[in-house]
Design a protein around this motif. Structure first.
Motif, short mmCIF file in Angstrom:
data_model
loop_
_atom_site.label_atom_id
_atom_site.label_comp_id
_atom_site.label_asym_id
_atom_site.label_seq_id
_atom_site.Cartn_x
_atom_site.Cartn_y
_atom_site.Cartn_z
N GLY A 55 0.83 -1.19 0.00
CA GLY A 55 0.00 0.00 0.00
C GLY A 55 0.86 1.24 0.00
N LYS A 56 0.30 2.39 0.39
CA LYS A 56 1.05 3.65 0.41
C LYS A 56 2.14 3.62 1.47
CE LYS A 56 -2.50 6.64 -1.55
NZ LYS A 56 -3.27 7.89 -1.41
N LYS A 58 4.89 1.59 2.84
CA LYS A 58 5.61 0.41 2.36
C LYS A 58 6.42 -0.28 3.45
CE LYS A 58 6.02 1.70 -2.50
NZ LYS A 58 5.40 0.44 -2.97
N VAL A 130 7.32 5.39 2.21
CA VAL A 130 5.99 5.56 1.65
C VAL A 130 6.07 5.65 0.13
CG1 VAL A 130 5.11 6.73 3.71
CG2 VAL A 130 6.11 8.08 1.85
N TYR A 131 4.91 5.51 -0.50
CA TYR A 131 4.83 5.60 -1.95
C TYR A 131 5.03 7.05 -2.39
CZ TYR A 131 2.81 5.64 -6.64
OH TYR A 131 2.60 5.81 -7.98
N SER A 132 5.78 7.24 -3.48
CA SER A 132 6.06 8.58 -3.96
C SER A 132 6.01 8.60 -5.49
CB SER A 132 7.44 9.05 -3.49
OG SER A 132 7.78 10.29 -4.05
N LYS A 133 5.26 9.55 -6.03
CA LYS A 133 5.18 9.71 -7.48
C LYS A 133 6.44 10.36 -8.05
CE LYS A 133 0.14 10.13 -7.84
NZ LYS A 133 -0.98 11.01 -8.29
N HIS A 139 9.50 4.55 -6.90
CA HIS A 139 8.28 5.15 -6.35
C HIS A 139 8.26 5.05 -4.81
CE1 HIS A 139 6.57 5.72 -10.32
NE2 HIS A 139 6.86 4.45 -10.60
N GLU A 140 9.40 5.39 -4.22
CA GLU A 140 9.53 5.31 -2.76
C GLU A 140 10.15 6.59 -2.22
OE1 GLU A 140 10.25 0.46 -2.37
OE2 GLU A 140 11.88 1.88 -2.01
#
Length: 370
Positions: A55-56, A58, A130-133, A139-140
């Motif tokens: 999920g968002k 991680k 966390v998830y990162s665009k 993507h972290e």
């Protein structure tokens, strides 16, 4: 040497009815070496723990660093070392008063009392992933929740009671990349009597708590500044290598004219526990806000203001106004404290070169003159 005044009794014999104490201190010239030593050892390790998620959020990573230390210093007040002597303060005194044979010397001598302590300190860091665009590959993004959180205490093996020291803790972290939070405090593991003196009984056994809160400190601070106009990497060949390193290691001790303006503000909260005669906790709180700013009026003039506000006293805290002027090989400084117990001013013109630091002109008015 102690000299006593005597009174003549009715029987014609000297009788010390009252006395006046005179301590005659004699300085003995010669060479006596004071040798003292101690022993210490420490060991530490790191314990890593990671929890993975889908999920968002991680992952959560916790790093714990326990450290065990041991320190021992013998009692240099013991007669075998010959560093201390004794004398009686009165003819009725039952216990002698110790003195050091080095107490009139420049450096003093070894301290009295045996010290042997075992200390345990545990430091922690906590961060999440966390998830990162913005990261187009993994993507972290890593976010630090706690940059440091440590607590510890020590045990004095040489003491006959109250062996544990206070339990101290401290932590700091950064929020939103620019807001720094610091806090610290301590707990006393032993109870107090009605006179505020520690008794050899644990708070846990009497009040079912780890310790009595002594006090703590919390600080929130942030700063804003403009970008450096030139030389953002601070690359320079001016001065010697030792002088450049001194400036880089102590930036607050020097005036930086290449940054047009700076501004910092902080909020400080301090809590102190002053138990009442009944042994109950009584918390006293002080809080204040402080700020500091500087601006370049011209390329060679800088104005700095430092002040704050005490919310308890409803008054300004220490306030100073500083003006600096570059004069090529010389520099000028004016510091003015306009009000308060340290009200004063000082004006300096001096040569920048450290070898000519005594070549200066000073005019001042100290706080004692107000």
């Amino acid at each position: 040497e102690i000299i006593y005044d005597t009174l003549l009794s009715s029987t014609g014999e000297d009788s010390i009815v009252s006395y006046t104490q005179y301590v005659n201190i004699d300085t003995v010239n010669g060479f006596v070496a004071a040798r003292y030593f101690n022993m210490s050892a420490s060991i530490n390790t790191k314990i890593y723990s990671t929890a993975q998620f889908n999920g968002k959020l991680k992952a959560i990573r916790h790093v714990m660093t326990p450290s065990l230390s041991f320190n021992y210093t013998p009692d240099f007040g013991a007669p075998k070392w010959g560093y201390y002597g004794d004398y009686y303060t009165s003819p009725t005194a039952t216990e002698p008063t110790p003195y050091s044979i080095f107490e009139q010397s420049i450096y003093g001598g070894p301290a009295r009392g045996e010290v042997g302590s075992i200390g345990l300190n545990i430091s922690n860091t906590l961060e999440i992933k966390v998830y990162s665009k913005s990261d187009s590959i993994k993507h972290e993004k890593k976010i630090k929740i706690l940059e440091s959180f440590s607590f510890g205490s020590s045990y004095n093996i040489a003491a006959d009671s109250l062996n544990f020291s206070d339990i101290g803790f401290s932590a700091y972290t950064t929020l939103f990349k620019n807001v720094r939070i610091n806090f610290s405090g301590s707990f006393d593991p032993y109870i107090l009597d009605t006179n505020g003196v520690n008794l050899n009984q644990f708070e846990w056994n009497v009040n079912k708590r780890i310790g009595r809160f002594n006090g703590g400190y919390v600080s929130l601070s942030t700063d804003f500044n403009s970008k450096r106009k030139t030389n953002p990497d601070l690359a320079t060949t001016a001065g010697t290598e030792a002088e450049r390193e001194m400036v880089w290691n102590n930036p607050n001790d020097y005036i930086d004219f290449e940054v047009p303006w700076n501004f910092s503000v902080s909020y400080n909260l301090r809590v102190t526990n002053t138990p009442t005669f009944e042994g109950k906790d009584s918390l006293y709180t002080t809080q204040s806000a402080t700020f500091q700013g500087d601006v370049n009026l011209t390329p060679n003039w800088k104005l700095m203001l430092t002040s704050g506000y005490d919310f308890q006293l409803k008054d300004f805290t220490y306030t100073s106004i500083d003006i600096y002027r570059q004069l090529h090989c010389w520099e000028m400084g004016f510091k003015w404290i306009p009000f308060g117990s340290r009200q004063s001013y000082i004006f300096n013109i001096n040569v920048k070169a450290s070898v000519l630091q005594d070549l200066k002109l000073t005019r001042k008015k100290d706080w004692t003159e107000y």
